[in-house]
Design a protein around this motif. Sequence first.
Motif, mmCIF file in Angstrom:
data_model
loop_
_atom_site.group_PDB
_atom_site.id
_atom_site.type_symbol
_atom_site.label_atom_id
_atom_site.label_comp_id
_atom_site.label_asym_id
_atom_site.label_seq_id
_atom_site.Cartn_x
_atom_site.Cartn_y
_atom_site.Cartn_z
ATOM 1 N N TRP A 178 14.176 9.510 17.109
ATOM 2 C CA TRP A 178 13.749 10.461 18.019
ATOM 3 C C TRP A 178 13.652 10.045 18.974
ATOM 4 O O TRP A 178 13.934 10.775 20.079
ATOM 5 C CB TRP A 178 12.228 11.245 18.085
ATOM 6 N N PHE A 211 4.492 13.898 18.605
ATOM 7 C CA PHE A 211 5.162 12.766 19.578
ATOM 8 C C PHE A 211 6.290 12.733 19.774
ATOM 9 O O PHE A 211 6.435 13.403 20.985
ATOM 10 C CB PHE A 211 5.164 11.348 18.592
ATOM 11 N N ILE A 212 7.406 13.902 19.558
ATOM 12 C CA ILE A 212 8.889 14.694 19.361
ATOM 13 C C ILE A 212 8.408 16.074 20.647
ATOM 14 O O ILE A 212 8.930 15.447 21.603
ATOM 15 C CB ILE A 212 9.067 15.531 17.991
ATOM 16 N N LEU A 264 7.619 14.145 23.643
ATOM 17 C CA LEU A 264 9.091 13.165 24.148
ATOM 18 C C LEU A 264 9.898 14.044 24.793
ATOM 19 O O LEU A 264 10.838 13.805 25.818
ATOM 20 C CB LEU A 264 9.600 12.508 22.778
ATOM 21 N N LEU A 297 1.571 4.088 -2.388
ATOM 22 C CA LEU A 297 0.330 5.720 -2.031
ATOM 23 C C LEU A 297 2.312 6.615 -2.269
ATOM 24 O O LEU A 297 1.788 8.117 -3.258
ATOM 25 C CB LEU A 297 0.433 5.866 -0.653
ATOM 26 N N TYR A 298 3.017 5.982 -1.770
ATOM 27 C CA TYR A 298 4.551 7.208 -2.065
ATOM 28 C C TYR A 298 5.455 7.019 -3.242
ATOM 29 O O TYR A 298 5.889 7.358 -3.640
ATOM 30 C CB TYR A 298 5.375 6.350 -1.346
ATOM 31 N N ASP A 329 5.415 6.194 10.429
ATOM 32 C CA ASP A 329 4.818 6.395 11.970
ATOM 33 C C ASP A 329 5.978 6.208 12.910
ATOM 34 O O ASP A 329 6.935 6.487 13.909
ATOM 35 C CB ASP A 329 3.618 6.467 11.783
ATOM 36 N N TRP A 377 0.663 -1.414 -0.030
ATOM 37 C CA TRP A 377 0.181 -0.241 0.259
ATOM 38 C C TRP A 377 1.264 1.146 -0.344
ATOM 39 O O TRP A 377 0.878 2.637 -0.225
ATOM 40 C CB TRP A 377 -1.244 -0.294 1.001
ATOM 41 N N SER A 400 -2.024 12.085 3.415
ATOM 42 C CA SER A 400 -1.062 11.118 4.762
ATOM 43 C C SER A 400 -0.081 11.916 5.259
ATOM 44 O O SER A 400 0.064 11.615 6.268
ATOM 45 C CB SER A 400 -1.313 9.616 3.508
ATOM 46 N N ASP A 401 0.776 12.628 4.588
ATOM 47 C CA ASP A 401 1.399 13.022 4.994
ATOM 48 C C ASP A 401 1.474 14.325 6.377
ATOM 49 O O ASP A 401 2.178 14.410 7.093
ATOM 50 C CB ASP A 401 2.815 13.994 4.136
ATOM 51 N N PHE A 455 11.233 22.032 10.186
ATOM 52 C CA PHE A 455 11.067 21.005 11.731
ATOM 53 C C PHE A 455 12.677 19.689 11.473
ATOM 54 O O PHE A 455 12.818 19.697 10.645
ATOM 55 C CB PHE A 455 10.455 20.656 12.306
ATOM 56 N N GLY A 456 13.310 19.751 12.250
ATOM 57 C CA GLY A 456 14.244 19.015 12.152
ATOM 58 C C GLY A 456 15.532 19.570 13.013
ATOM 59 O O GLY A 456 16.095 19.708 13.226
ATOM 60 N N MET A 488 0.625 12.407 8.545
ATOM 61 C CA MET A 488 1.190 11.937 9.354
ATOM 62 C C MET A 488 2.436 13.019 10.276
ATOM 63 O O MET A 488 2.891 12.250 11.913
ATOM 64 C CB MET A 488 2.215 11.245 8.727
ATOM 65 N N VAL A 539 9.826 7.094 12.740
ATOM 66 C CA VAL A 539 10.527 8.272 13.187
ATOM 67 C C VAL A 539 10.297 8.394 14.543
ATOM 68 O O VAL A 539 10.896 8.633 15.451
ATOM 69 C CB VAL A 539 9.121 9.685 12.644
ATOM 70 N N GLU A 540 9.281 7.760 15.340
ATOM 71 C CA GLU A 540 9.534 7.396 16.538
ATOM 72 C C GLU A 540 10.684 7.168 17.154
ATOM 73 O O GLU A 540 11.213 7.831 18.026
ATOM 74 C CB GLU A 540 7.948 6.528 17.261
ATOM 75 N N VAL A 568 16.719 11.093 21.895
ATOM 76 C CA VAL A 568 16.522 12.064 23.010
ATOM 77 C C VAL A 568 16.998 11.340 24.079
ATOM 78 O O VAL A 568 17.376 11.573 24.816
ATOM 79 C CB VAL A 568 14.576 11.793 22.692
ATOM 80 N N LYS A 569 16.921 10.083 24.116
ATOM 81 C CA LYS A 569 17.248 8.936 25.091
ATOM 82 C C LYS A 569 18.721 8.496 25.123
ATOM 83 O O LYS A 569 19.660 8.369 25.879
ATOM 84 C CB LYS A 569 16.895 7.546 25.169
ATOM 85 N N ARG A 629 1.451 14.244 13.952
ATOM 86 C CA ARG A 629 1.186 12.806 14.967
ATOM 87 C C ARG A 629 2.827 13.296 15.282
ATOM 88 O O ARG A 629 3.031 12.603 16.075
ATOM 89 C CB ARG A 629 0.981 11.330 13.681
ATOM 90 N N ALA A 630 3.774 13.102 14.191
ATOM 91 C CA ALA A 630 4.938 12.574 14.385
ATOM 92 C C ALA A 630 5.089 14.094 15.225
ATOM 93 O O ALA A 630 6.189 14.250 16.383
ATOM 94 C CB ALA A 630 6.138 12.775 13.053
#
Lengths: 50, 300
Positions: free
Chosen positions: A36, B152-153, B156, A21-22, A29, A17, B141-142, B180-181, B145, A32-33, A40-41, B148-149
């Motif tokens: 980061w 989250f950041i 955190l 899409l891309y 997601d 999918w 979608s981007d 951002f980055g 997303m 990315v999590e 951070v940690k 959400r990102a």
Amino acid sequence: MISTGDGSSVWGADSLWRLWLYGDAVFTDEDVEQTWRFIVKKMPHVLRAL
Amino acid sequence: MAWWDDAAEAVGSAVGWVGDAAEAVVDTATEVVEEVTESASDAADAGLDALRDGAASVGPALGAVANVVLGVVKGAVHAVADLAAITFDVVRNVGKLVSDILHLNLADTIADLGNIGINILQLLVWGVRLVTGAYFGKEVSDYFMRDRALTFIRTLIVDEFGKKDGEDILRKLGSGSLHFGLPIAATARIMVADSNTFPFVTLHNAGVIDLFALAGLLSFNSFRIARERTRVVRVDAAGSNVLIPPISRFAIRSFLNSGGTTMRIRAFAMTPSSVVLCWATSLATISAWRMPDITAWIKS
């Protein structure tokens, strides 16, 4: 499209999918999590030095 | 020297510069137009993102509507930009095809035809993604997303560093702006071999490298269709690269026959893959390119 370290397959329905899409490999997601969370940690000094 | 070497040098020297000129004109023209279209696309992206962020700051519901509406508009912009990029690539590849035909460079001519075939496939994929709505869905979608990102950041960082320091770090990362980055400082370098320090003649005569192929000229020493992009140029007395006239088979033959004394040359790795080849083959025995001393190759 990109393996997220937990063994996800590039051939799964979700990956197909995303391919449609891309049209290319992209970060999810979870990518990315994880990235980061690592910054951070594990590399807080990098953020403090900004 | 075989008769076909003589023939190839005569024909290649006569028309090779025409091919180089044609390729240079096409490359320059497409790069200029590409720069303009990419700048326009970036400006459109920035404007749409600013509009979306403005709407999202009013409230989540308006933000969601903006994600969909502006995402569709952004998808249309990207579809046009992608079509332009593929078209420029076709033009560039055709220019290189003409140049390689005039250089009698059969291996690169086959590679050019393959690249044009890839361009046709890219056009097919582009058409399918446009008709089935993928271009628009991707941008919508981007946007979701991205929301959400960023959430989250933010959570955190504030949890880890506290409200005050966390907000300061977020500001330095570009929170609230379009970029951002984590800022990363980088320097662009290109790998080069210079005949003053690199034994081109010895390695060519030993069959380790093929100097004719490295220069993008017809070669009877090797035949590689998927050849890494490299460029060989003459160097003048002041140490500057001489791009015009381009180096010819005759000049390289003279260079090799003289043991490297007729002129000074440099070979550049033009693509990341050719640089990777440089590193990889420094450890391998079968190679098209070796580096006895890596430090002598690196120039800013």
